[in-house]
Design a protein around this motif. Sequence first.
Motif, PDB file in Angstrom:
ATOM      1  N   ARG A  40     -34.841  35.416 -17.700  1.00 26.97           N
ATOM      2  CA  ARG A  40     -36.196  35.935 -17.918  1.00 26.97           C
ATOM      3  C   ARG A  40     -36.160  37.442 -18.165  1.00 26.97           C
ATOM      4  O   ARG A  40     -36.911  37.971 -18.973  1.00 26.97           O
ATOM      5  CB  ARG A  40     -37.066  35.628 -16.688  1.00 26.97           C
ATOM      6  N   TYR A  41     -35.239  38.115 -17.513  1.00 28.52           N
ATOM      7  CA  TYR A  41     -35.174  39.580 -17.574  1.00 28.52           C
ATOM      8  C   TYR A  41     -34.639  40.068 -18.922  1.00 28.52           C
ATOM      9  O   TYR A  41     -35.199  40.996 -19.522  1.00 28.52           O
ATOM     10  CB  TYR A  41     -34.255  40.056 -16.448  1.00 28.52           C
ATOM     11  N   VAL A  42     -33.546  39.453 -19.401  1.00 28.92           N
ATOM     12  CA  VAL A  42     -32.915  39.944 -20.630  1.00 28.92           C
ATOM     13  C   VAL A  42     -33.298  39.114 -21.845  1.00 28.92           C
ATOM     14  O   VAL A  42     -33.023  39.521 -22.979  1.00 28.92           O
ATOM     15  CB  VAL A  42     -31.374  39.990 -20.500  1.00 28.92           C
ATOM     16  N   GLY A  43     -33.877  37.909 -21.611  1.00 28.90           N
ATOM     17  CA  GLY A  43     -34.318  37.088 -22.730  1.00 28.90           C
ATOM     18  C   GLY A  43     -33.194  36.438 -23.508  1.00 28.90           C
ATOM     19  O   GLY A  43     -33.399  35.977 -24.629  1.00 28.90           O
ATOM     20  N   ASP A  44     -32.008  36.380 -22.926  1.00 32.01           N
ATOM     21  CA  ASP A  44     -30.855  35.790 -23.619  1.00 32.01           C
ATOM     22  C   ASP A  44     -30.061  34.992 -22.602  1.00 32.01           C
ATOM     23  O   ASP A  44     -29.499  35.549 -21.661  1.00 32.01           O
ATOM     24  CB  ASP A  44     -29.986  36.886 -24.228  1.00 32.01           C
ATOM     25  N   PHE A  45     -30.040  33.688 -22.830  1.00 32.30           N
ATOM     26  CA  PHE A  45     -29.414  32.757 -21.907  1.00 32.30           C
ATOM     27  C   PHE A  45     -27.921  33.060 -21.701  1.00 32.30           C
ATOM     28  O   PHE A  45     -27.430  33.180 -20.565  1.00 32.30           O
ATOM     29  CB  PHE A  45     -29.611  31.376 -22.523  1.00 32.30           C
ATOM     30  N   GLY A  46     -27.183  33.234 -22.802  1.00 31.16           N
ATOM     31  CA  GLY A  46     -25.744  33.496 -22.695  1.00 31.16           C
ATOM     32  C   GLY A  46     -25.447  34.834 -22.048  1.00 31.16           C
ATOM     33  O   GLY A  46     -24.539  34.965 -21.206  1.00 31.16           O
ATOM     34  N   LEU A  47     -26.217  35.868 -22.451  1.00 28.13           N
ATOM     35  CA  LEU A  47     -26.022  37.200 -21.871  1.00 28.13           C
ATOM     36  C   LEU A  47     -26.280  37.174 -20.369  1.00 28.13           C
ATOM     37  O   LEU A  47     -25.577  37.828 -19.590  1.00 28.13           O
ATOM     38  CB  LEU A  47     -26.964  38.202 -22.553  1.00 28.13           C
ATOM     39  N   ALA A  48     -27.284  36.400 -19.954  1.00 33.00           N
ATOM     40  CA  ALA A  48     -27.607  36.319 -18.522  1.00 33.00           C
ATOM     41  C   ALA A  48     -26.424  35.808 -17.721  1.00 33.00           C
ATOM     42  O   ALA A  48     -26.095  36.342 -16.654  1.00 33.00           O
ATOM     43  CB  ALA A  48     -28.815  35.410 -18.319  1.00 33.00           C
ATOM     44  N   GLU A  49     -25.763  34.784 -18.225  1.00 30.98           N
ATOM     45  CA  GLU A  49     -24.627  34.254 -17.480  1.00 30.98           C
ATOM     46  C   GLU A  49     -23.460  35.243 -17.473  1.00 30.98           C
ATOM     47  O   GLU A  49     -22.777  35.406 -16.458  1.00 30.98           O
ATOM     48  CB  GLU A  49     -24.184  32.914 -18.059  1.00 30.98           C
ATOM     49  N   ASP A  50     -23.250  35.929 -18.592  1.00 27.66           N
ATOM     50  CA  ASP A  50     -22.182  36.948 -18.626  1.00 27.66           C
ATOM     51  C   ASP A  50     -22.459  38.052 -17.610  1.00 27.66           C
ATOM     52  O   ASP A  50     -21.545  38.514 -16.907  1.00 27.66           O
ATOM     53  CB  ASP A  50     -22.085  37.549 -20.034  1.00 27.66           C
ATOM     54  N   LEU A  51     -23.708  38.496 -17.529  1.00 28.32           N
ATOM     55  CA  LEU A  51     -24.064  39.547 -16.571  1.00 28.32           C
ATOM     56  C   LEU A  51     -23.863  39.072 -15.139  1.00 28.32           C
ATOM     57  O   LEU A  51     -23.399  39.835 -14.277  1.00 28.32           O
ATOM     58  CB  LEU A  51     -25.526  39.961 -16.779  1.00 28.32           C
ATOM     59  N   ALA A  52     -24.197  37.820 -14.884  1.00 24.17           N
ATOM     60  CA  ALA A  52     -24.005  37.282 -13.537  1.00 24.17           C
ATOM     61  C   ALA A  52     -22.525  37.262 -13.169  1.00 24.17           C
ATOM     62  O   ALA A  52     -22.146  37.585 -12.033  1.00 24.17           O
ATOM     63  CB  ALA A  52     -24.596  35.874 -13.462  1.00 24.17           C
ATOM     64  N   GLN A  53     -21.694  36.895 -14.125  1.00 23.84           N
ATOM     65  CA  GLN A  53     -20.243  36.879 -13.866  1.00 23.84           C
ATOM     66  C   GLN A  53     -19.724  38.294 -13.598  1.00 23.84           C
ATOM     67  O   GLN A  53     -18.860  38.499 -12.739  1.00 23.84           O
ATOM     68  CB  GLN A  53     -19.507  36.252 -15.058  1.00 23.84           C
ATOM     69  N   GLU A  54     -20.240  39.281 -14.328  1.00 21.72           N
ATOM     70  CA  GLU A  54     -19.827  40.669 -14.076  1.00 21.72           C
ATOM     71  C   GLU A  54     -20.259  41.117 -12.695  1.00 21.72           C
ATOM     72  O   GLU A  54     -19.523  41.843 -11.999  1.00 21.72           O
ATOM     73  CB  GLU A  54     -20.443  41.585 -15.141  1.00 21.72           C
ATOM     74  N   ALA A  55     -21.440  40.684 -12.261  1.00 24.18           N
ATOM     75  CA  ALA A  55     -21.906  41.045 -10.922  1.00 24.18           C
ATOM     76  C   ALA A  55     -21.023  40.407  -9.851  1.00 24.18           C
ATOM     77  O   ALA A  55     -20.739  41.022  -8.814  1.00 24.18           O
ATOM     78  CB  ALA A  55     -23.361  40.603 -10.743  1.00 24.18           C
ATOM     79  N   LEU A  56     -20.577  39.191 -10.090  1.00 26.26           N
ATOM     80  CA  LEU A  56     -19.672  38.548  -9.145  1.00 26.26           C
ATOM     81  C   LEU A  56     -18.374  39.330  -9.020  1.00 26.26           C
ATOM     82  O   LEU A  56     -17.844  39.540  -7.916  1.00 26.26           O
ATOM     83  CB  LEU A  56     -19.365  37.113  -9.614  1.00 26.26           C
ATOM     84  N   ALA A  57     -17.849  39.765 -10.168  1.00 25.45           N
ATOM     85  CA  ALA A  57     -16.605  40.558 -10.142  1.00 25.45           C
ATOM     86  C   ALA A  57     -16.826  41.858  -9.369  1.00 25.45           C
ATOM     87  O   ALA A  57     -15.953  42.300  -8.603  1.00 25.45           O
ATOM     88  CB  ALA A  57     -16.153  40.849 -11.571  1.00 25.45           C
ATOM     89  N   ALA A  58     -17.994  42.481  -9.538  1.00 24.68           N
ATOM     90  CA  ALA A  58     -18.297  43.713  -8.807  1.00 24.68           C
ATOM     91  C   ALA A  58     -18.373  43.450  -7.307  1.00 24.68           C
ATOM     92  O   ALA A  58     -17.912  44.262  -6.493  1.00 24.68           O
ATOM     93  CB  ALA A  58     -19.617  44.300  -9.305  1.00 24.68           C
ATOM     94  N   ALA A  59     -18.943  42.314  -6.932  1.00 21.51           N
ATOM     95  CA  ALA A  59     -19.038  41.973  -5.507  1.00 21.51           C
ATOM     96  C   ALA A  59     -17.655  41.807  -4.891  1.00 21.51           C
ATOM     97  O   ALA A  59     -17.406  42.242  -3.761  1.00 21.51           O
ATOM     98  CB  ALA A  59     -19.857  40.689  -5.347  1.00 21.51           C
ATOM     99  N   LEU A  60     -16.761  41.183  -5.638  1.00 21.65           N
ATOM    100  CA  LEU A  60     -15.403  41.000  -5.121  1.00 21.65           C
ATOM    101  C   LEU A  60     -14.696  42.331  -4.916  1.00 21.65           C
ATOM    102  O   LEU A  60     -13.835  42.469  -4.048  1.00 21.65           O
ATOM    103  CB  LEU A  60     -14.597  40.118  -6.093  1.00 21.65           C
TER     104      LEU A  60
END
Length: 454
Positions: A40-60
Amino acid sequence: MTPSDRRDGTAETVRAARAARAVEAVWRIEAARIVATLTRYVGDFGLAEDLAQEALAAALREWPRSGVPGNPGAWLTTAAKRRAIDGWRRREVAERALALVADAQRAHEAEAAEEAPGDPDAIGDDVLRLVFISCHPVLSREAQLALTLRVVGGLTTAQIARAFLLPVPTVQQRIVRAKQKLAAAEVPFELPAAAERGRRLGGVLGVLYLMFSEGHVATSGPDWMRPELAMEALRLARVVAALMPAEPEVHGLVALMAYTASRFSSRIDAEGHPVLLAEQHRASWDRALIGLGDRALERADAQWARRAAGSGAAGRGDAVSGAYTLQARIAACHASAARFADTDWRRIAEIYRELCAVAPSPVAELNRAIAVAEAEGPLVGLELVERLAGERALAAGHLLPSVRGELLARLGRDDEAAAELDRAAALATNARERAVLCEKAAAVRDRDPGASGP
């Protein structure tokens, strides 16, 4: 290296392992909400999942040093949003939008730090929009299933591949192409109009059922169940039922999930080992969920009766029902039996016969054989099982040899039974299920020949 260095290194390793477990747990529970919010925030389904994966890497990287935050889901969402803003800034586009979004983000971050987890019963949420996008008609049925399980269910590509008995690269390609197709079609992040929902309903219910099934019995991994995934599927099904109250199969699916979920707490023991239906403590079944199942099944039956009356089928005496409603009636039979011995297996076998006519499948036939075995004896059930030996859909899985081994054991054909149970264990992809099958095979081998038999 000094003892102090070794202690520091050990502590760091422990913190990293603890953070990795926290990241995994949060992702399993919150993946769908995070990806939906980002879409909903970025309006792009694929980009949203990529951003989520980057956030996971940052959390680790960060959580071992800073500790797991109080609201880890909000932390991941915020981290992903920051990366989205960084990306927009780097591309130097949408400058005015960037300023507005950044201001909104700063205001939101202050609230998110103390934000409580989302209301599990909230209606009309982002996750449901995500489900309808994943089931968009531009995608094939196979792509809908793979994409929903990936982004809504939080399953890995390898887990999806095992669930569909496909090579991992095939599933990877299917998901990538699905995202590309959605992007090319510029599918909006919104619930479809009421008239459009009916066309997508079959796909939505199908993927929600698969999500629930994966939570009911995990296809792989150390845990036999993933109850949080199943309960999320039930919650979404209830949301769909509220949106489409005149659709009987939505209520049928809710009923099926609720009855099944009512037994979750009794399906594993204190050590996480599976407890079979016959051995479950029925007093511990969740009566609230059984009540939910009863009410949903009544709604399904009422809607089916209304349709039958409208089509004239009721006057002709034709049976009218759907696959989910029929399976819910079977689950209701189990829920109403105070003891395993009180189960009305003849009624269950009859409903399975109806189910096989409405939605033919080898798995339904196999379940019917089990019910017939309970109602009429293992030899009659085994005859039905033998007819399924050539089914390709069952050839690579553990279900057929598992059932065959059980029935052979009840007939006293112990050597054949042990061999079938061994074969089932070798084919099982879930570690807990494999262990149960191995224990059964060993028990059959070890028992006194005089104690076995019909």
